[in-house]
Write an enzyme that holds these catalytic residues in place. Structure first.
Site, PDB file in Angstrom:
ATOM      1  N   LYS A   1      -7.779  49.253  13.745  1.00 51.38           N
ATOM      2  CA  LYS A   1      -6.677  50.217  13.674  1.00 51.38           C
ATOM      3  C   LYS A   1      -6.253  50.671  15.066  1.00 51.38           C
ATOM      4  O   LYS A   1      -5.057  50.885  15.334  1.00 51.38           O
ATOM      5  CB  LYS A   1      -7.077  51.429  12.833  1.00 51.38           C
ATOM      6  CG  LYS A   1      -5.980  52.494  12.703  1.00 51.38           C
ATOM      7  CD  LYS A   1      -4.708  51.946  12.078  1.00 51.38           C
ATOM      8  CE  LYS A   1      -3.563  52.969  12.071  1.00 51.38           C
ATOM      9  NZ  LYS A   1      -3.805  54.104  11.174  1.00 51.38           N
TER      10      LYS A   1
ATOM     11  N   LYS B   1      -2.906  61.218  19.586  1.00 54.31           N
ATOM     12  CA  LYS B   1      -4.347  61.230  19.320  1.00 54.31           C
ATOM     13  C   LYS B   1      -4.907  59.817  19.226  1.00 54.31           C
ATOM     14  O   LYS B   1      -5.949  59.486  19.815  1.00 54.31           O
ATOM     15  CB  LYS B   1      -4.618  62.006  18.029  1.00 54.31           C
ATOM     16  CG  LYS B   1      -6.063  62.046  17.564  1.00 54.31           C
ATOM     17  CD  LYS B   1      -6.390  60.971  16.530  1.00 54.31           C
ATOM     18  CE  LYS B   1      -5.611  61.138  15.255  1.00 54.31           C
ATOM     19  NZ  LYS B   1      -6.009  60.148  14.220  1.00 54.31           N
TER      20      LYS B   1
END
Length: 287
Positions: A166, A234
């Protein structure tokens, strides 16, 4: 019937939970905002007033939360999943968090790290791409559940591997959005019909899903979030830390991380990450 406890019913989690209900699973959801729980109830699910209430009778617990500390608190906290779920319950964490946190959780309970890609529309349509880390037998046990929310579901390795893949996904997506943003501002500066340009670019080697899904909204400066700037900021922090840990150089990734950080610092964290076009226009003196 498999009972599922679903924690985190936001932009991604809400549609995912609703699709699990449609697929015939018994889903009990919890979210800090009661309105989002009520939406799941309207879709045929059950609502809970706490994490404990959502997971107590669940065979499988799914979490879709913003960041590593949120997952740690919800899963490992005093009133969390581990403390309240049935022995042997399987955790499927669909959040995007640090790989080391996923590995730590997998050391405490049966768990798959299963972050998703595809944005809000992919969650609504049930065709997310899901990259799954964890034990092969747990992946097989969870396959029907994952197939109910995903179109591409792949076991990519041991615990933490899903989060590592990811991270690579978020690196590619951020870089592509930035290049699309630069291209659109470039086209606008030359007075080109951007709609026509997007159409022809999408049909050639430059074609990509960012052009297909986001370019039109970027041209219109419409940034209703499918994926928020603050979350991609983030995620790029996760990418940079993981790259540093592995001794890998990501010069273009580092540059786009700084641009995303700038956009976030300017107060645009709640906008869709396609808002990178605003920063490009600003740097070009066109805003």
């Amino acid at each position: 019937m498999t009972k599922i406890g679903f924690i985190g019913l936001g932009i991604m989690g809400g549609p995912m939970a609703a699709n699990l209900v449609k697929a015939g699973f018994e889903v009990t959801g919890y979210n800090r905002s009661r309105a989002k729980v009520d939406r799941l109830v309207d879709a045929g699910g059950e609502g809970a007033a706490s994490v404990a209430g959502a997971v107590r009778d669940a065979d499988v617990v799914i979490t879709m939360l913003p960041d590593s500390p949120d997952v740690q608190a919800v899963v490992l906290g005093e009133d969390g999943v581990l403390a309240n779920a049935k022995p042997g319950a399987l955790l499927i964490d669909c959040s995007t968090i640090r790989p080391d946190v996923s590995r730590a959780i997998a050391g405490r309970m049966r768990a798959l790290d299963a972050p998703v890609s595809g944005g809000e529309q992919g969650a609504i349509d049930g065709n997310l791409s899901i990259m799954v880390g964890g034990a092969a037998e747990d992946f097989e046990a969870a396959k029907d559940i994952l197939d109910a929310v995903g179109g591409t579901v792949v076991h990519v390795g041991a615990a933490g591997a899903g989060q590592t893949v990811k991270a690579a996904n978020q690196l590619i997506v951020a870089g592509t959005i930035e290049l699309v943003a630069e291209s659109l501002v470039f086209l606008e500066a030359h007075g080109v019909d951007t709609d026509a340009a997007i159409k022809v670019l999408s049909g050639g080697l430059a074609g990509n899903r960012i052009l297909d899904r986001k370019a039109a909204a970027m041209v219109q400066r419409e940034f209703t979030p499918g994926f928020r700037v603050e979350l991609h900021h983030k995620d790029l922090g996760i990418v940079q830390a993981a790259a540093r840990e592995a001794g890998v150089v990501i010069p273009l990734g580092a540059a786009v991380a700084q641009l995303m950080a700038s956009l976030n610092a300017q107060g645009h964290g709640a906008l869709d990450h396609g808002a990178l076009i605003e920063l490009v226009a600003q740097l070009s003196g066109r805003e």
